[in-house]
Design a protein around this motif. Sequence first.
Motif, PDB file in Angstrom:
ATOM      1  N   LEU A   1      37.347  46.620  39.213  1.00 13.92           N
ATOM      2  CA  LEU A   1      37.149  45.250  38.738  1.00 13.92           C
ATOM      3  C   LEU A   1      38.338  44.372  39.114  1.00 13.92           C
ATOM      4  O   LEU A   1      38.168  43.233  39.577  1.00 13.92           O
ATOM      5  CB  LEU A   1      36.957  45.250  37.220  1.00 13.92           C
ATOM      6  CG  LEU A   1      35.614  45.749  36.699  1.00 13.92           C
ATOM      7  CD1 LEU A   1      35.689  45.977  35.187  1.00 13.92           C
ATOM      8  CD2 LEU A   1      34.514  44.747  37.029  1.00 13.92           C
ATOM      9  N   LEU A   2      39.554  44.911  38.923  1.00 15.06           N
ATOM     10  CA  LEU A   2      40.742  44.128  39.235  1.00 15.06           C
ATOM     11  C   LEU A   2      40.866  43.901  40.737  1.00 15.06           C
ATOM     12  O   LEU A   2      41.246  42.809  41.183  1.00 15.06           O
ATOM     13  CB  LEU A   2      41.990  44.843  38.701  1.00 15.06           C
ATOM     14  CG  LEU A   2      43.286  44.037  38.727  1.00 15.06           C
ATOM     15  CD1 LEU A   2      43.133  42.738  37.950  1.00 15.06           C
ATOM     16  CD2 LEU A   2      44.425  44.865  38.139  1.00 15.06           C
TER      17      LEU A   2
ATOM     18  N   ASP B   1      36.980  39.715  30.500  1.00 17.04           N
ATOM     19  CA  ASP B   1      38.265  39.039  30.634  1.00 17.04           C
ATOM     20  C   ASP B   1      39.206  39.887  31.483  1.00 17.04           C
ATOM     21  O   ASP B   1      39.533  41.028  31.131  1.00 17.04           O
ATOM     22  CB  ASP B   1      38.853  38.805  29.247  1.00 17.04           C
ATOM     23  CG  ASP B   1      40.049  37.866  29.269  1.00 17.04           C
ATOM     24  OD1 ASP B   1      40.682  37.737  30.333  1.00 17.04           O
ATOM     25  OD2 ASP B   1      40.360  37.286  28.221  1.00 17.04           O
ATOM     26  N   ILE B   2      39.677  39.322  32.601  1.00 15.44           N
ATOM     27  CA  ILE B   2      40.539  40.082  33.511  1.00 15.44           C
ATOM     28  C   ILE B   2      41.886  40.400  32.874  1.00 15.44           C
ATOM     29  O   ILE B   2      42.532  41.405  33.214  1.00 15.44           O
ATOM     30  CB  ILE B   2      40.720  39.307  34.844  1.00 15.44           C
ATOM     31  CG1 ILE B   2      41.076  40.292  35.965  1.00 15.44           C
ATOM     32  CG2 ILE B   2      41.764  38.208  34.717  1.00 15.44           C
ATOM     33  CD1 ILE B   2      39.962  41.212  36.347  1.00 15.44           C
TER      34      ILE B   2
ATOM     35  N   TRP C   1      38.459  41.217  41.757  1.00 14.30           N
ATOM     36  CA  TRP C   1      38.972  39.927  41.295  1.00 14.30           C
ATOM     37  C   TRP C   1      40.081  39.417  42.215  1.00 14.30           C
ATOM     38  O   TRP C   1      40.093  38.240  42.600  1.00 14.30           O
ATOM     39  CB  TRP C   1      39.494  40.043  39.865  1.00 14.30           C
ATOM     40  CG  TRP C   1      40.356  38.886  39.449  1.00 14.30           C
ATOM     41  CD1 TRP C   1      41.708  38.874  39.328  1.00 14.30           C
ATOM     42  CD2 TRP C   1      39.915  37.557  39.152  1.00 14.30           C
ATOM     43  NE1 TRP C   1      42.153  37.632  38.967  1.00 14.30           N
ATOM     44  CE2 TRP C   1      41.067  36.794  38.851  1.00 14.30           C
ATOM     45  CE3 TRP C   1      38.672  36.943  39.116  1.00 14.30           C
ATOM     46  CZ2 TRP C   1      41.009  35.451  38.507  1.00 14.30           C
ATOM     47  CZ3 TRP C   1      38.610  35.594  38.773  1.00 14.30           C
ATOM     48  CH2 TRP C   1      39.761  34.870  38.466  1.00 14.30           C
ATOM     49  N   GLU C   2      41.020  40.306  42.568  1.00 15.80           N
ATOM     50  CA  GLU C   2      42.125  39.887  43.427  1.00 15.80           C
ATOM     51  C   GLU C   2      41.625  39.474  44.805  1.00 15.80           C
ATOM     52  O   GLU C   2      42.092  38.489  45.385  1.00 15.80           O
ATOM     53  CB  GLU C   2      43.160  41.011  43.556  1.00 15.80           C
ATOM     54  CG  GLU C   2      44.013  41.214  42.319  1.00 15.80           C
ATOM     55  CD  GLU C   2      44.885  40.020  41.994  1.00 15.80           C
ATOM     56  OE1 GLU C   2      45.169  39.208  42.911  1.00 15.80           O
ATOM     57  OE2 GLU C   2      45.274  39.872  40.832  1.00 15.80           O
TER      58      GLU C   2
ATOM     59  N   ARG D   1      43.892  43.996  32.937  1.00 18.58           N
ATOM     60  CA  ARG D   1      45.303  44.182  33.317  1.00 18.58           C
ATOM     61  C   ARG D   1      46.067  44.882  32.205  1.00 18.58           C
ATOM     62  O   ARG D   1      46.894  45.771  32.462  1.00 18.58           O
ATOM     63  CB  ARG D   1      45.950  42.832  33.618  1.00 18.58           C
ATOM     64  CG  ARG D   1      45.497  42.182  34.910  1.00 18.58           C
ATOM     65  CD  ARG D   1      46.371  40.959  35.210  1.00 18.58           C
ATOM     66  NE  ARG D   1      45.888  40.227  36.358  1.00 18.58           N
ATOM     67  CZ  ARG D   1      46.137  40.548  37.615  1.00 18.58           C
ATOM     68  NH1 ARG D   1      46.857  41.624  37.877  1.00 18.58           N
ATOM     69  NH2 ARG D   1      45.656  39.817  38.609  1.00 18.58           N
TER      70      ARG D   1
ATOM     71  N   ALA E   1      38.672  38.273  45.523  1.00 22.25           N
ATOM     72  CA  ALA E   1      37.995  36.988  45.372  1.00 22.25           C
ATOM     73  C   ALA E   1      39.001  35.857  45.214  1.00 22.25           C
ATOM     74  O   ALA E   1      38.858  34.790  45.832  1.00 22.25           O
ATOM     75  CB  ALA E   1      37.060  37.042  44.162  1.00 22.25           C
ATOM     76  N   ARG E   2      40.027  36.086  44.388  1.00 26.01           N
ATOM     77  CA  ARG E   2      41.039  35.052  44.160  1.00 26.01           C
ATOM     78  C   ARG E   2      41.762  34.689  45.456  1.00 26.01           C
ATOM     79  O   ARG E   2      41.989  33.512  45.747  1.00 26.01           O
ATOM     80  CB  ARG E   2      42.039  35.543  43.113  1.00 26.01           C
ATOM     81  CG  ARG E   2      43.108  34.528  42.741  1.00 26.01           C
ATOM     82  CD  ARG E   2      44.062  35.106  41.710  1.00 26.01           C
ATOM     83  NE  ARG E   2      44.827  36.203  42.242  1.00 26.01           N
ATOM     84  CZ  ARG E   2      45.931  36.058  42.989  1.00 26.01           C
ATOM     85  NH1 ARG E   2      46.373  34.855  43.303  1.00 26.01           N
ATOM     86  NH2 ARG E   2      46.584  37.111  43.418  1.00 26.01           N
TER      87      ARG E   2
END
Length: 299
Positions: free
Chosen positions: A71-72, A2-3, A75-76, A7, A78-79
């Motif tokens: 990981l963050l 879970d991102i 995710w950023e 955070r 990719a988003r």
Amino acid sequence: MDIILIRTFLEVAATGSFVNASDRLFVTQSAVSLRIQRLEDTLGKPLFSRSKAGAELTPAGRAFEPYALSLLKVWEEARQQVGVPEGFTQSLTLGAQYSLWPRLGFPWIDGLRAAAPTLSLRAELGMPDRLTRFLVEGVIQAALVYTPHLRPGLAARNLMEEDLVLVASWQAGLDDLAARYVFVDWGPEFHHAHTLALPELTNPGLTLALGAMARDYLLSRQAAAYLPARAIAADLEAGRLHLVPDAPRFPYPVWVVWREDVPAPLRETADTALDTIVARVDATQETVLAELSEISTAP
């Protein structure tokens, strides 16, 4: 994973406090504690040592932190890539402090849209600590700030020197300001230099934490304050504000901070557009400083 948990972990690590992390995440302290507990249960290791003084990373927490940042970041990226609108090929998210958006940030966006029509842009607002956190996490790729907070993976470049000049909403001299002076908190360096140069104005009874607030405050009442020369050029020309003769001016550097992993061609395009704007605003500042020199008797 879970991102949101990632955070939350990074906020607690950055602030050293569950309470401060809850304030910055706009959730309750119990929600922060529950998220950290879930993450610790998943990893099978305690990540923080809790005490009355706050929360300190355990050896497992310190080992996990760089992976959490990675990981963050992934995710950023990719988003943002998935969110690139149809007809655009790249995306770039810029951040800036409030006072820097009108003179540098917005013109920077204009220059980028002209130079790279297929570049999708997003803008963020924040103080240096928030913008630094966004840079580290990959939420933004570049930021305009007065006080850069460098972290691994970030690179800062000095763009220009703002000159803070003393202006009033009426034609005034230094001896006329005591009851109407407003201290603008431009940071510790300004505070120290101001105290040495103008000790009689150090504690005027009113302090504003944001320079943009001071301009609006001055325009609607009789008051005086230090503001960036570039920001008040139009107000001087229109007679809404007036330079105070013989008042010292204070340098205030502006920086651009980049993530080092931004593709070189994109960064080169963005830097070229930004430098063009800086050259233009430098000329505006020189006009204001020349006027100040002309009306002042001190060399």
